[in-house]
Design an enzyme around this catalytic site. Sequence first.
Site, mmCIF file in Angstrom:
data_model
loop_
_atom_site.group_PDB
_atom_site.id
_atom_site.type_symbol
_atom_site.label_atom_id
_atom_site.label_comp_id
_atom_site.label_asym_id
_atom_site.label_seq_id
_atom_site.Cartn_x
_atom_site.Cartn_y
_atom_site.Cartn_z
ATOM 1 N N CYS A 455 43.452 44.690 29.295
ATOM 2 C CA CYS A 455 42.587 45.585 30.068
ATOM 3 C C CYS A 455 41.767 46.476 29.147
ATOM 4 C CB CYS A 455 43.412 46.415 31.043
ATOM 5 S SG CYS A 455 44.648 47.469 30.260
ATOM 6 N N HIS A 898 47.181 51.543 31.575
ATOM 7 C CA HIS A 898 46.153 50.619 32.047
ATOM 8 C C HIS A 898 44.782 51.256 31.882
ATOM 9 C CE1 HIS A 898 44.261 47.466 34.280
ATOM 10 N NE2 HIS A 898 43.912 48.242 35.284
#
Length: 1104
Positions: A455, A898
């Site tokens: 990510c 994330h």
Amino acid sequence: MDKILEALVTSSHPLPVKRAIVHKVVEAAEKEVTEEQCQALYALTTRLILLGKDAFERQTGQQVQESYARYHRDEFARFVSKDFVLGLLQQGYGSVDRRSPALIDFLHSCLRLLMSCPAMLEVAAALQNEVLRMVCERPAPALCARLAVLLTDFPQCVPRDKGHGLLFCQQLVRTMGYFQCTASKESELREYVTQVNRVSALLQGIWKAEPAALLPSLQEVFAIISSTDPAFEPSISLASLVQHIPLQMITVLIKSLTTDPNVKDASMTKALGRMIDWLSWPLANHVDTWVIALLKGLAAVQKFTILIDVTLLKIELVFSRLWYPIVRQGALVVLSHMLLSFQHSPEAFHHVVPHAVQLVKSVRSDGLPTSNAFLLQFTELIHCMMYQYSGFPDLYDSILEAINDLPMPSEEKIKLILNQSAWTSQSNLFAPGLMHLPGKSETGKTGLVNLGNTCYMNSVIQTLFMATDFRRHVLSLPLNGSNTLMKKLQLLFAFLAHTQRAAYAPRNFFEASRPPWFTVGSQQDCSEYLRFLLDRLHEEEKALRALTEAKPSPSEFSTSSDESACSRQAPAAADHAGPASASSGGEEQQQTLVERMFGGRLSAGIRCLRCHSLSEKEEPFTDLSLAFCPPQVQQHGPLLQGAAFNGGSESPVVENGRVTRGVGPDAESGQSASPAAPPSAQVDSSNRPPVTLPELVDYLLAPEILEEDNCYFCERCGSLQPAERVVRVVAAPEYLIVTLLRFSYDAARQLRRKILDDVRIPLHMSLPVHHRTLKPEPPSSHQQEAAATTAAAAAAAAAAAAGSFVPPSSTHLPDIGENQAKKLKQCQVGEDGDEAGDGSSGAGNGNGNGSVNGDGPVMDSPGGEVENGTEQQQQQQTVSYVLTSVVMHSGMSSESGHYYTYGRNMSAVDYEDGSTTTTTTTTTPPPAVLPSSTTPSNGEREGVGTVSQSVKASGGTAEVEASSHDPSSRDWFLFNDSRVTFTTFHSVQNVTTRFSKDTAYVLIYRRQGSGGVCKGETNGLKLGVEPPLQKELMDAITKDNKLFLQEQELNARARALQAASASCSFRPNGSDDNDPPGSCGPSGGGGGGGGGGGGFNTVSRLVF
């Protein structure tokens, strides 16, 4: 009598003679005998029973003992005393080990003879403790089964007091977990099953007598089967307990298991897999019911990773159980549910397809009455799966031929079965194996598939893609036939712009752009990756240019022939730069694309406070890394324009093109850092008001006093002297990259912590840019005063017209003896003469006392000094920027969590700017002493403040002005790996308020105004128009889109069926305000994100 009996059994007489004499001894039991004779006889019979050489001796001992115990019970009760029982169980008997089942059988027969004796109570009490001890020693199935029979016949021997009953159940369950079947013959297997059933029957009896023991026992079962210890594999015998659990408890137990936050995914995966193994246990009722209930429970809480892993791991084992009629029906029920619910990929079904034909043939030939019904159900399942995954005739032809004589269900029934069985979420689309993705979302944007904790790369790529000018230049580069990183980026941008897929997997680009020290599959710092990527592109272009210059051939990275002259302009600062900072046209031609788009220049100067000599040098930068103000400074209020801070450990530093206020030894290579602060201050920001981004820029550019241990060595003075260090931007980049230093190193705890302070992000922001030129002739003191007064008045007028504060035009060095509170005092525009930017005190008198020449030093070589008396002209330009994208980090550390990105479409209005203000100041060096009466206030110093045109600082909070640009909700997008949705600027500003772990990390602002952009164009390309794709790029995209259409055609009916049943938890586009945008790991903030590949509970997981 005992002597006679012992001589008889050891004699050599024929066996019939021995039996006749034994019969006489048994009949003599009715006669009176002394206690001593009874005890001797009981001892002999015990020895014969336990140590007899053959069956005759053991049978003789059993017969004589029973007959004498019946007629002489009191003597037998005294013989079978508490001490005798404990001795047998703890020490054994002779050569008979204490773990021998023969001892349990002997005690069982003794208890039957003592059933009505008062001594039974004492023996039972002793047995309760011994039984618990024996179970804790994990006895073998045979011994445990004998013990279970004894306790079933004599429940008074079951441990019950002081919580021992619950402990006994739990330990007995755990003992069953250690049962291992070593049988090689059918008779041995039957004996093993019988032993296990006896133990489970004992537990059933205890649960009925004490219902409170049931739930703890089941918890123990789950703890056993969920164990992740590779050295321990629980016995399948635990399956025998399932039939004794009331079915009405299924709902409560499954809900408790699937929603328990303490149950880890790995443990649940193990437990579910082992429950599926239980289908092999013969005669185990309701195992299939419990397995399906757990599968449905996991789907209800969207734990699709577990379902996917277990299905792929166990589907062939479940199918193999269909060959055994005794477990066939339960296995078929579970197999049907697993296949029908696994609708996102044919992988599970294709695992069992090769074995289907042989199974059908075997069932047809076994002649069992249940075979026909089984074939009908199995055929229906096969037709449903082939309908779901059509397009594989090579796999299905043989199956269709094997079942062609069996009825085929209607299409309506197949649709109904599939719709009722599908998992109620689209998150399963990101499972491993063959994936089919729907078309693009209504945003028209393309997501990026998470390749396993990537990510950080996806967020950076989307950020660069939303940098419109950079993207268009990359797409227009003539790179046909090359294999450079820029070519791979060009191809990736082309796919993002033109593919029909909802998400593209950037595998080739990931392999080419991944820093060598980045571990594959591990979470990384997106800021570090961005810097490495830009550096690679920059150095690669320079190297290729050097090669092409050695050969008379066009440069691979030369811009297209139709680029206008304005597209070749350097950053706007070059238009006003002096001789030392301006670049010639030839130098502009030599700039790389990264330099033209992201490159700026910074001037760092140090002035001695004794002799006022100045040493200054320039450095290029590609991003500004903003540190957070230490708590001891923040307590005085928000950071303000002109605030000066002591301590060299917080001085701005330029390193590898990255500008940051240094943090001394805590700064680590490749990692963001922040000024030293107490650990609590670095994490807990609940007691501090939010700061704004312009305030952090002010902090970076604020003058700094070097004194005490941080004194500056002045070459002119020849000693350490107090000094002032000032950092200024002298060339503004087209795209301003700002990184917030959120990760600090806690030396006390030796770990990196995240600073969770909320930073208010303005849509528009201004950056002060300073330019210097030498005056040909020094003006008089009167001319200096007039010029300074005129400049101050012009600045005040511009600020009033704009409705916002613009930094005054002159920067003055504060008196080092000035009170620190005054340095930190908030600047209120127009409240008094000192803080209103009045230039009188700054302009000084004819002697030059009002200036320290801090605004316009001549740029010497690094380390060079500016001589006293040199006159120069200072220009400050306020360059406006508009926000284009923000990379958010969700989590508590740089190694986990994330990343996701907010980006926006740029319009022609965003490139316009009417707020740029340029001021000119003529200054002269000061005398050796600066009177305190002429010391300007903080608000009078320039070069340390930024102006937000859409944010007002009021009481420590930032509010969006009504007059600021209000972008349409269709202009902003949320890029969360594979998922792209519409969002609003309001969500961008308030995401940290709603989800404290989700914080802005990297921001990119686009320069406004005509300094670097011609009217209606951006770098030679018309606004709103993408450059035409080159043939090589078009061919690659066309080929992939055709492949995608073929995949869509093959799975069209399957997707249509799935869409109706897979929308329960999938949030519609634009509704990103209810849950956090995403998280890829256990430590990530929020918990939503859903459809994004690599988000919560996806296969790549777990952190990105």
